[in-house]
Design a protein around this motif. Structure first.
Motif, PDB file in Angstrom:
ATOM      1  N   SER A  90       0.841  -1.204   0.000  1.00  0.00           N
ATOM      2  CA  SER A  90       0.000   0.000   0.000  1.00  0.00           C
ATOM      3  C   SER A  90       0.878   1.257   0.000  1.00  0.00           C
ATOM      4  O   SER A  90       0.541   2.252  -0.631  1.00  0.00           O
ATOM      5  CB  SER A  90      -0.933   0.000   1.211  1.00  0.00           C
ATOM      6  OG  SER A  90      -0.199  -0.083   2.401  1.00  0.00           O
ATOM      7  N   GLY A 107       2.761  -7.142  -1.438  1.00  0.00           N
ATOM      8  CA  GLY A 107       2.263  -7.334  -2.803  1.00  0.00           C
ATOM      9  C   GLY A 107       1.403  -6.172  -3.270  1.00  0.00           C
ATOM     10  O   GLY A 107       1.384  -5.824  -4.452  1.00  0.00           O
ATOM     11  N   GLY A 108       0.668  -5.575  -2.336  1.00  0.00           N
ATOM     12  CA  GLY A 108      -0.159  -4.415  -2.651  1.00  0.00           C
ATOM     13  C   GLY A 108      -1.302  -4.722  -3.602  1.00  0.00           C
ATOM     14  O   GLY A 108      -1.694  -5.872  -3.763  1.00  0.00           O
ATOM     15  N   ALA A 151      -1.028  -7.640  -6.097  1.00  0.00           N
ATOM     16  CA  ALA A 151      -1.242  -9.005  -5.568  1.00  0.00           C
ATOM     17  C   ALA A 151      -2.741  -9.290  -5.491  1.00  0.00           C
ATOM     18  O   ALA A 151      -3.204 -10.361  -5.924  1.00  0.00           O
ATOM     19  CB  ALA A 151      -0.603  -9.137  -4.194  1.00  0.00           C
ATOM     20  N   ILE A 167      -4.634 -12.108  -7.540  1.00  0.00           N
ATOM     21  CA  ILE A 167      -5.325 -13.189  -6.821  1.00  0.00           C
ATOM     22  C   ILE A 167      -6.770 -13.281  -7.338  1.00  0.00           C
ATOM     23  O   ILE A 167      -7.261 -14.381  -7.631  1.00  0.00           O
ATOM     24  CB  ILE A 167      -5.262 -12.951  -5.293  1.00  0.00           C
ATOM     25  CG1 ILE A 167      -3.842 -13.243  -4.786  1.00  0.00           C
ATOM     26  CG2 ILE A 167      -6.285 -13.818  -4.543  1.00  0.00           C
ATOM     27  CD1 ILE A 167      -3.547 -12.764  -3.362  1.00  0.00           C
ATOM     28  N   ILE A 215       2.583 -14.324  -3.123  1.00  0.00           N
ATOM     29  CA  ILE A 215       4.031 -14.356  -2.832  1.00  0.00           C
ATOM     30  C   ILE A 215       4.828 -13.912  -4.054  1.00  0.00           C
ATOM     31  O   ILE A 215       5.766 -13.111  -3.953  1.00  0.00           O
ATOM     32  CB  ILE A 215       4.462 -15.775  -2.386  1.00  0.00           C
ATOM     33  CG1 ILE A 215       3.812 -16.138  -1.055  1.00  0.00           C
ATOM     34  CG2 ILE A 215       5.981 -15.886  -2.287  1.00  0.00           C
ATOM     35  CD1 ILE A 215       4.011 -17.579  -0.620  1.00  0.00           C
ATOM     36  N   THR A 271       4.858 -10.255  -4.407  1.00  0.00           N
ATOM     37  CA  THR A 271       5.745  -9.575  -3.448  1.00  0.00           C
ATOM     38  C   THR A 271       7.197  -9.606  -3.968  1.00  0.00           C
ATOM     39  O   THR A 271       7.941  -8.650  -3.793  1.00  0.00           O
ATOM     40  CB  THR A 271       5.700 -10.209  -2.030  1.00  0.00           C
ATOM     41  OG1 THR A 271       6.255 -11.523  -2.075  1.00  0.00           O
ATOM     42  CG2 THR A 271       4.295 -10.259  -1.467  1.00  0.00           C
ATOM     43  N   TYR A 312       7.305 -15.740   1.631  1.00  0.00           N
ATOM     44  CA  TYR A 312       7.974 -17.039   1.610  1.00  0.00           C
ATOM     45  C   TYR A 312       7.018 -18.236   1.632  1.00  0.00           C
ATOM     46  O   TYR A 312       7.058 -19.076   0.761  1.00  0.00           O
ATOM     47  CB  TYR A 312       8.979 -17.128   2.758  1.00  0.00           C
ATOM     48  CG  TYR A 312       9.878 -18.323   2.623  1.00  0.00           C
ATOM     49  CD1 TYR A 312      10.851 -18.363   1.622  1.00  0.00           C
ATOM     50  CD2 TYR A 312       9.750 -19.421   3.462  1.00  0.00           C
ATOM     51  CE1 TYR A 312      11.664 -19.471   1.463  1.00  0.00           C
ATOM     52  CE2 TYR A 312      10.568 -20.534   3.304  1.00  0.00           C
ATOM     53  CZ  TYR A 312      11.525 -20.556   2.311  1.00  0.00           C
ATOM     54  OH  TYR A 312      12.311 -21.652   2.144  1.00  0.00           O
ATOM     55  N   PRO A 372       3.064 -20.002   1.758  1.00  0.00           N
ATOM     56  CA  PRO A 372       1.634 -19.743   1.566  1.00  0.00           C
ATOM     57  C   PRO A 372       0.907 -19.661   2.907  1.00  0.00           C
ATOM     58  O   PRO A 372       1.105 -20.512   3.783  1.00  0.00           O
ATOM     59  CB  PRO A 372       1.158 -20.963   0.756  1.00  0.00           C
ATOM     60  CG  PRO A 372       2.384 -21.483   0.088  1.00  0.00           C
ATOM     61  CD  PRO A 372       3.532 -21.186   1.013  1.00  0.00           C
ATOM     62  N   GLY A 373       0.109 -18.631   3.089  1.00  0.00           N
ATOM     63  CA  GLY A 373      -0.649 -18.463   4.332  1.00  0.00           C
ATOM     64  C   GLY A 373      -0.020 -17.464   5.282  1.00  0.00           C
ATOM     65  O   GLY A 373      -0.658 -17.023   6.220  1.00  0.00           O
ATOM     66  N   THR A 399       3.852 -10.758   4.344  1.00  0.00           N
ATOM     67  CA  THR A 399       5.224 -10.236   4.413  1.00  0.00           C
ATOM     68  C   THR A 399       5.520  -9.685   5.812  1.00  0.00           C
ATOM     69  O   THR A 399       6.682  -9.615   6.200  1.00  0.00           O
ATOM     70  CB  THR A 399       5.484  -9.175   3.316  1.00  0.00           C
ATOM     71  OG1 THR A 399       4.348  -8.322   3.219  1.00  0.00           O
ATOM     72  CG2 THR A 399       5.739  -9.830   1.981  1.00  0.00           C
ATOM     73  N   CYS A 427       6.986 -12.628   7.494  1.00  0.00           N
ATOM     74  CA  CYS A 427       8.388 -12.782   7.053  1.00  0.00           C
ATOM     75  C   CYS A 427       9.267 -11.763   7.778  1.00  0.00           C
ATOM     76  O   CYS A 427      10.382 -12.092   8.209  1.00  0.00           O
ATOM     77  CB  CYS A 427       8.501 -12.560   5.547  1.00  0.00           C
ATOM     78  SG  CYS A 427       7.625 -13.788   4.591  1.00  0.00           S
ATOM     79  N   GLY A 471      -4.699 -12.610  -0.071  1.00  0.00           N
ATOM     80  CA  GLY A 471      -4.913 -11.174  -0.253  1.00  0.00           C
ATOM     81  C   GLY A 471      -5.326 -10.460   1.027  1.00  0.00           C
ATOM     82  O   GLY A 471      -5.684  -9.290   1.004  1.00  0.00           O
TER      83      GLY A 471
END
Ligand code: UTP
Length: 211
Positions: free
Chosen positions: A10, A39-40, A43, A47, A65, A68, A103, A105-106, A109, A112, A167
Motif C-alpha cells: 500500500s 504485494g499491494g 497481488a 489473486i 508471494i 511480493t 515465503y 503460503p498463508g 510479508t 516474514c 490477499g
C-alpha cells in the motif's frame, strides 16, 4: 544486527515518489536494512484474476508471494540493492540493504519481517504502510478516528481481526505481532520516512509504537 522494514504494498503503490526518498534515506543511515516488500494492489488484483481459473487457496497465496517478489526484485534493480528469496528464518544480511518478499503460503510479508527480525537480531520492525499509524478504529470505515501513539500487542490484536485468506490485509499481521511479542521486538507503524531516523535517535515519532 539489521533493521527490518516491512514495506507494505500500500505504501509502495500509494507513494511511488516517497519510495525513492525512503531508499535514499536508508542509504544515508549507518545501518544494515532488510526490506520486505508487500504485494499491494497488484497481488490482490492477480489473486482475483486467478480465482477465475479455480486455483486452490494455497496456489492463490503463492500468486500473492510471487507478486511480493516482483516488487522486491524491481525495487532492488531501481535502488541498486541486494535481493534474496531465501527463507526469512535463515536470512543473514551482509549487504547494506537487502530486499526480499514473501515465503510460505498463508503467511504475509509482515510474518516474514517478524521471522527475519528474529534471525537478524533486529530489535525493531518499521511497518511502512499507507496509514500514519494505528488508529482506535478502522480509518477505511470511520472518519472520527484517533491515532494511538504507544500501544501494547494485546491492543494491536484487538484491532486486527480478519480472516487469513489470500490477499488478506491487516495494519500489521497478528501472526507477525505474536512473534514480535515473544521475541521482544518493537513494531513502529508509520508512513513517515523521517520516523525511522527519529526512532533510531530516540526522538518522538509521528506514527505508533507497539511493544
Ligand atoms: P502481503 O499481505 O504481505 O502484501 O502479501 P501487502 O498486502 O502489500 O502487505 P501489507 O498488508 O501492505 O503489509 C499479499 C498476499 O500474498 C500472500 C498472502 O495471500 C497475502 O495476502 N503471501 C504473502 C503469502 O501467502 N505468504 C507470504 O509469505 C507473503
Amino acid at each position: 544486527m539489521s533493521i527490518v522494514i516491512s514495506l507494505g504494498g500500500s505504501f509502495l503503490f500509494d507513494k511511488k515518489r516517497d519510495t525513492s526518498l525512503l531508499f535514499n534515506e536508508l542509504k544515508k543511515l549507518n545501518e544494515k536494512f532488510l526490506v520486505i516488500t508487500g504485494g499491494g494492489p497488484i497481488a490482490r488484483e492477480y489473486i482475483d484474476f486467478s480465482k477465475d481459473f479455480n486455483l486452490s487457496e494455497k496456489e492463490l497465496h503463492t500468486v500473492g508471494i510471487k507478486c511480493t517478489h516482483i516488487n522486491a526484485w524491481v525495487m532492488s534493480k531501481a535502488f541498486k540493492t541486494d535481493y534474496t528469496d531465501k527463507d526469512p528464518r535463515k536470512i543473514k544480511t551482509n549487504k547494506r540493504i537487502t530486499l526480499t518478499g514473501g515465503y510460505l503460503p498463508g503467511w504475509t510479508t509482515d510474518t516474514c519481517a517478524a521471522y527475519a527480525a528474529v534471525s537478524t537480531h533486529s530489535k525493531v520492525i518499521f511497518n511502512m504502510s499507507k496509514e500514519m499509524g494505528v488508529y482506535d478504529k478502522d480509518p477505511r470505515k470511520f472518519k472520527d478516528v484517533k491515532l494511538l501513539k504507544n500501544i501494547g500487542f494485546e491492543k494491536l490484536y484487538a484491532l486486527t481481526k480478519g480472516k487469513r485468506v489470500p490477499g488478506m490485509n491487516f495494519i500489521f499481521d497478528p501472526l507477525a505481532a505474536k512473534i514480535c511479542k515473544k521475541n521482544n521486538i518493537a513494531v513502529v507503524v508509520t508512513n513517515d520516512i523521517e520516523d525511522i531516523k527519529r526512532y533510531l535517535e530516540n526522538k518522538e515519532i509521528k506514527g505508533t509504537i507497539v511493544r
